[in-house]
Design a protein around this motif. Structure first.
Motif, PDB file in Angstrom:
ATOM      1  N   CYS A   1       0.837  -1.225   0.000  1.00 29.44           N
ATOM      2  CA  CYS A   1       0.000   0.000   0.000  1.00 29.44           C
ATOM      3  C   CYS A   1       0.860   1.259   0.000  1.00 29.44           C
ATOM      4  O   CYS A   1       0.556   2.250  -0.675  1.00 29.44           O
ATOM      5  CB  CYS A   1      -0.926  -0.029   1.225  1.00 29.44           C
ATOM      6  SG  CYS A   1      -2.246  -1.250   1.092  1.00 29.44           S
ATOM      7  N   ARG A   2       1.953   1.204   0.833  1.00 25.78           N
ATOM      8  CA  ARG A   2       2.833   2.377   0.867  1.00 25.78           C
ATOM      9  C   ARG A   2       3.499   2.604  -0.489  1.00 25.78           C
ATOM     10  O   ARG A   2       3.574   3.743  -0.995  1.00 25.78           O
ATOM     11  CB  ARG A   2       3.875   2.167   1.959  1.00 25.78           C
ATOM     12  CG  ARG A   2       4.751   3.393   2.210  1.00 25.78           C
ATOM     13  CD  ARG A   2       5.697   3.144   3.363  1.00 25.78           C
ATOM     14  NE  ARG A   2       6.602   2.072   3.025  1.00 25.78           N
ATOM     15  CZ  ARG A   2       7.515   1.561   3.857  1.00 25.78           C
ATOM     16  NH1 ARG A   2       7.606   2.053   5.096  1.00 25.78           N
ATOM     17  NH2 ARG A   2       8.279   0.558   3.506  1.00 25.78           N
ATOM     18  N   GLU A   3       3.959   1.525  -1.135  1.00 21.94           N
ATOM     19  CA  GLU A   3       4.578   1.682  -2.462  1.00 21.94           C
ATOM     20  C   GLU A   3       3.559   2.160  -3.494  1.00 21.94           C
ATOM     21  O   GLU A   3       3.859   3.003  -4.349  1.00 21.94           O
ATOM     22  CB  GLU A   3       5.191   0.362  -2.888  1.00 21.94           C
ATOM     23  CG  GLU A   3       6.433  -0.019  -2.088  1.00 21.94           C
ATOM     24  CD  GLU A   3       7.001  -1.374  -2.512  1.00 21.94           C
ATOM     25  OE1 GLU A   3       6.348  -2.019  -3.376  1.00 21.94           O
ATOM     26  OE2 GLU A   3       8.062  -1.757  -2.012  1.00 21.94           O
ATOM     27  N   ALA A   4       2.311   1.568  -3.357  1.00 24.17           N
ATOM     28  CA  ALA A   4       1.267   2.016  -4.284  1.00 24.17           C
ATOM     29  C   ALA A   4       0.940   3.492  -4.081  1.00 24.17           C
ATOM     30  O   ALA A   4       0.746   4.254  -5.027  1.00 24.17           O
ATOM     31  CB  ALA A   4       0.014   1.144  -4.108  1.00 24.17           C
ATOM     32  N   ARG A   5       0.891   3.913  -2.816  1.00 26.81           N
ATOM     33  CA  ARG A   5       0.634   5.324  -2.536  1.00 26.81           C
ATOM     34  C   ARG A   5       1.738   6.220  -3.087  1.00 26.81           C
ATOM     35  O   ARG A   5       1.484   7.276  -3.658  1.00 26.81           O
ATOM     36  CB  ARG A   5       0.486   5.496  -1.024  1.00 26.81           C
ATOM     37  CG  ARG A   5      -0.155   6.827  -0.620  1.00 26.81           C
ATOM     38  CD  ARG A   5      -0.280   6.943   0.885  1.00 26.81           C
ATOM     39  NE  ARG A   5      -1.203   5.925   1.412  1.00 26.81           N
ATOM     40  CZ  ARG A   5      -0.816   4.903   2.158  1.00 26.81           C
ATOM     41  NH1 ARG A   5       0.450   4.755   2.495  1.00 26.81           N
ATOM     42  NH2 ARG A   5      -1.714   4.023   2.626  1.00 26.81           N
ATOM     43  N   ARG A   6       3.004   5.763  -2.881  1.00 23.91           N
ATOM     44  CA  ARG A   6       4.119   6.553  -3.432  1.00 23.91           C
ATOM     45  C   ARG A   6       4.050   6.632  -4.953  1.00 23.91           C
ATOM     46  O   ARG A   6       4.299   7.685  -5.557  1.00 23.91           O
ATOM     47  CB  ARG A   6       5.431   5.928  -2.994  1.00 23.91           C
ATOM     48  CG  ARG A   6       5.753   6.124  -1.521  1.00 23.91           C
ATOM     49  CD  ARG A   6       7.069   5.420  -1.193  1.00 23.91           C
ATOM     50  NE  ARG A   6       7.396   5.581   0.236  1.00 23.91           N
ATOM     51  CZ  ARG A   6       8.437   4.996   0.821  1.00 23.91           C
ATOM     52  NH1 ARG A   6       9.252   4.222   0.091  1.00 23.91           N
ATOM     53  NH2 ARG A   6       8.675   5.189   2.122  1.00 23.91           N
ATOM     54  N   LEU A   7       3.713   5.459  -5.556  1.00 23.07           N
ATOM     55  CA  LEU A   7       3.615   5.466  -7.014  1.00 23.07           C
ATOM     56  C   LEU A   7       2.501   6.393  -7.497  1.00 23.07           C
ATOM     57  O   LEU A   7       2.655   7.138  -8.476  1.00 23.07           O
ATOM     58  CB  LEU A   7       3.382   4.041  -7.503  1.00 23.07           C
ATOM     59  CG  LEU A   7       3.305   3.857  -9.030  1.00 23.07           C
ATOM     60  CD1 LEU A   7       4.632   4.283  -9.678  1.00 23.07           C
ATOM     61  CD2 LEU A   7       3.001   2.391  -9.371  1.00 23.07           C
ATOM     62  N   VAL A   8       1.358   6.324  -6.745  1.00 21.30           N
ATOM     63  CA  VAL A   8       0.240   7.203  -7.124  1.00 21.30           C
ATOM     64  C   VAL A   8       0.636   8.660  -6.973  1.00 21.30           C
ATOM     65  O   VAL A   8       0.340   9.514  -7.840  1.00 21.30           O
ATOM     66  CB  VAL A   8      -0.989   6.868  -6.284  1.00 21.30           C
ATOM     67  CG1 VAL A   8      -2.070   7.939  -6.440  1.00 21.30           C
ATOM     68  CG2 VAL A   8      -1.551   5.514  -6.691  1.00 21.30           C
ATOM     69  N   GLU A   9       1.329   8.983  -5.884  1.00 23.68           N
ATOM     70  CA  GLU A   9       1.770  10.373  -5.694  1.00 23.68           C
ATOM     71  C   GLU A   9       2.764  10.793  -6.768  1.00 23.68           C
ATOM     72  O   GLU A   9       2.730  11.924  -7.272  1.00 23.68           O
ATOM     73  CB  GLU A   9       2.382  10.510  -4.306  1.00 23.68           C
ATOM     74  CG  GLU A   9       1.350  10.445  -3.162  1.00 23.68           C
ATOM     75  CD  GLU A   9       2.009  10.554  -1.798  1.00 23.68           C
ATOM     76  OE1 GLU A   9       3.258  10.644  -1.789  1.00 23.68           O
ATOM     77  OE2 GLU A   9       1.294  10.584  -0.784  1.00 23.68           O
ATOM     78  N   LYS A  10       3.644   9.856  -7.112  1.00 23.26           N
ATOM     79  CA  LYS A  10       4.624  10.160  -8.158  1.00 23.26           C
ATOM     80  C   LYS A  10       3.941  10.397  -9.496  1.00 23.26           C
ATOM     81  O   LYS A  10       4.221  11.378 -10.205  1.00 23.26           O
ATOM     82  CB  LYS A  10       5.620   9.022  -8.257  1.00 23.26           C
ATOM     83  CG  LYS A  10       6.759   9.294  -9.216  1.00 23.26           C
ATOM     84  CD  LYS A  10       7.736   8.122  -9.204  1.00 23.26           C
ATOM     85  CE  LYS A  10       8.877   8.392 -10.182  1.00 23.26           C
ATOM     86  NZ  LYS A  10       9.834   7.264 -10.190  1.00 23.26           N
ATOM     87  N   LEU A  11       3.013   9.474  -9.792  1.00 22.72           N
ATOM     88  CA  LEU A  11       2.279   9.650 -11.054  1.00 22.72           C
ATOM     89  C   LEU A  11       1.431  10.907 -11.033  1.00 22.72           C
ATOM     90  O   LEU A  11       1.299  11.618 -12.023  1.00 22.72           O
ATOM     91  CB  LEU A  11       1.397   8.426 -11.302  1.00 22.72           C
ATOM     92  CG  LEU A  11       2.150   7.124 -11.626  1.00 22.72           C
ATOM     93  CD1 LEU A  11       1.160   5.959 -11.702  1.00 22.72           C
ATOM     94  CD2 LEU A  11       2.915   7.247 -12.926  1.00 22.72           C
TER      95      LEU A  11
END
Length: 397
Positions: free
Chosen positions: A19-29
């Motif tokens: 979830c944390r990686e997905a959140r970071r990826l979403v924020e990055k995107l």
């Protein structure tokens, strides 16, 4: 049980990490997307501002062009109207001078008629003076005769007799005496009036002569004014024609200067009649391929034309270089060398025929050739005056 608990803990931890990686990826995107959106929005804003600035620049440029065109048109209209007003002013002056000439001619004719009338009056007055003079002479003669007759009547009255009174001679003599006395008085008065009238007529003649002189003086003045006015009118007409011819010539010169101020036009006019130039240009144009005639791109056609211009210019430079080389003065070695070689060959062939081909001759010929090659080498290295140098004088001796 502990195993299940560890698996549950690990699953939860892995889920948290994912979830944390997905959140970071979403924020990055989201950040990248936001950057792209912002960049696009900025590009739109810049394009809009640039479009507005371009419209403003276009308006300013068009305004400058219109202002320059108006200034040029104003200057041209002022120049044209100035030239037109000059011609209108000259024409108006010519018309005024023509009217002035008509008035002067009319005044001159009226003065001529006045002079004729004055001459008529003078002639009439002179005739009156002559008539008065004759009348005065007649009156003086009559007065003299009347005085003589009165004296005779007085003498006869003193000599009257009584019979003469009865016969009526006394009454007749008295009556004649009264008549003559009265006529004498009347003649004296008429003579005085005739003389006064003669004096008055002479004064009139003198006044008429003065008026005649004034009229003649006025005619002279009018004729001088007529000559000056006609001369001024002629000068204006000639000046008007000269101004028109000068302006036409200046306009032609200005057009020719504007036409000949361009270098390409001048070169084309000078070179277009040369057959060599026409031949070089036609050769350059013959190299055009099918792409030149089928393409619609201006840059490709212009590239071919530039290549043709370059090749034409190089060909013209080569031709000019050849002309310069042909026009260069030749040295003695250039035009006398072939003659000398021909002479040497003829002599050598003659010697071969006379002496034959012996070993001695062959050796001599080889030596002479070697010597000639050595001399030529020295000449090439040290110049055509190598034999006069001090370092070769010893070898020569």
């Amino acid at each position: 049980r502990e195993y299940k608990a560890s698996l549950a803990i690990q699953n939860q931890y892995r889920k948290y990490i994912k979830c944390r990686e997905a959140r970071r990826l979403v924020e990055k995107l989201r950040g990248a997307r936001t950057f792209l959106v912002v960049a696009k929005m900025q590009s739109w804003v810049r394009r809009y501002l640039g479009y507005i600035a371009y419209k403003r620049l276009v308006l300013e440029h068009n305004g400058k062009i219109i202002k320059a065109a108006r200034m040029i048109m104003r200057a041209w209209v002022n120049y044209r109207l100035t030239q037109k007003y000059v011609f209108i002013l000259d024409s108006h002056k010519i018309v005024l001078l023509g009217k002035k000439l008509e008035k002067l001619e009319k005044n001159r004719k009226s003065l001529v008629m006045d002079i004729k009338d004055i001459h008529t009056d003078i002639t009439r007055a002179e005739k009156v003076v002559i008539h008065l003079k004759q009348r005065g002479q007649k009156l003086e003669q009559f007065m003299q005769q009347a005085a003589v007759r009165i004296n005779k009547v007085k003498d006869e009255m003193t000599k009257l007799l009584p019979d003469d009174f009865e016969k009526g001679w006394a009454e007749a003599l008295v009556q004649e005496f009264e008549y003559l006395s009265h006529q004498q008085l009347l003649s004296r008065e008429e003579l005085r009036l005739v003389r006064a009238k003669a004096i008055t007529t002479k004064h009139e003649i003198r006044n008429l002569m003065l008026e005649l002189e004034e009229s003649e003086y006025e005619i002279d003045q009018i004729e001088m004014l007529e000559v000056e006015t006609a001369e001024a009118k002629r000068r204006l007409e000639v000046g008007k024609i000269h101004r028109r011819v000068t302006q036409r010539m200046q306009r032609d010169i200005r057009r020719e200067r504007c036409h000949w101020k361009i270098d390409s036009i001048r070169k084309n006019v000078i070179m277009k009649h040369r057959p060599k130039y026409v031949e070089i240009v036609s050769k350059a144009k013959d190299k055009r391929n099918i792409d030149y005639f089928t393409t619609v791109n201006f840059e490709n056609k212009q590239r071919v034309r530039d290549y043709e211009d370059i090749s034409t210019r190089l060909s013209l430079q080569n031709e000019a270089r050849k002309i310069d080389l042909d026009a260069r003065p030749k040295t003695y070695e250039e035009y006398a060398g072939p003659v000398q070689q021909t002479y040497d060959v003829v002599v050598e062939n003659a010697l071969k025929l006379l002496r034959g081909f012996t070993l001695e001759n062959t050796a001599t010929i080889l030596k002479s050739k070697a010597k000639a090659s050595e001399i030529k080498k020295k000449k090439d290295q040290h110049g055509q005056f190598w034999a006069l140098k001090a370092e070769f004088q010893s070898d020569k001796s």
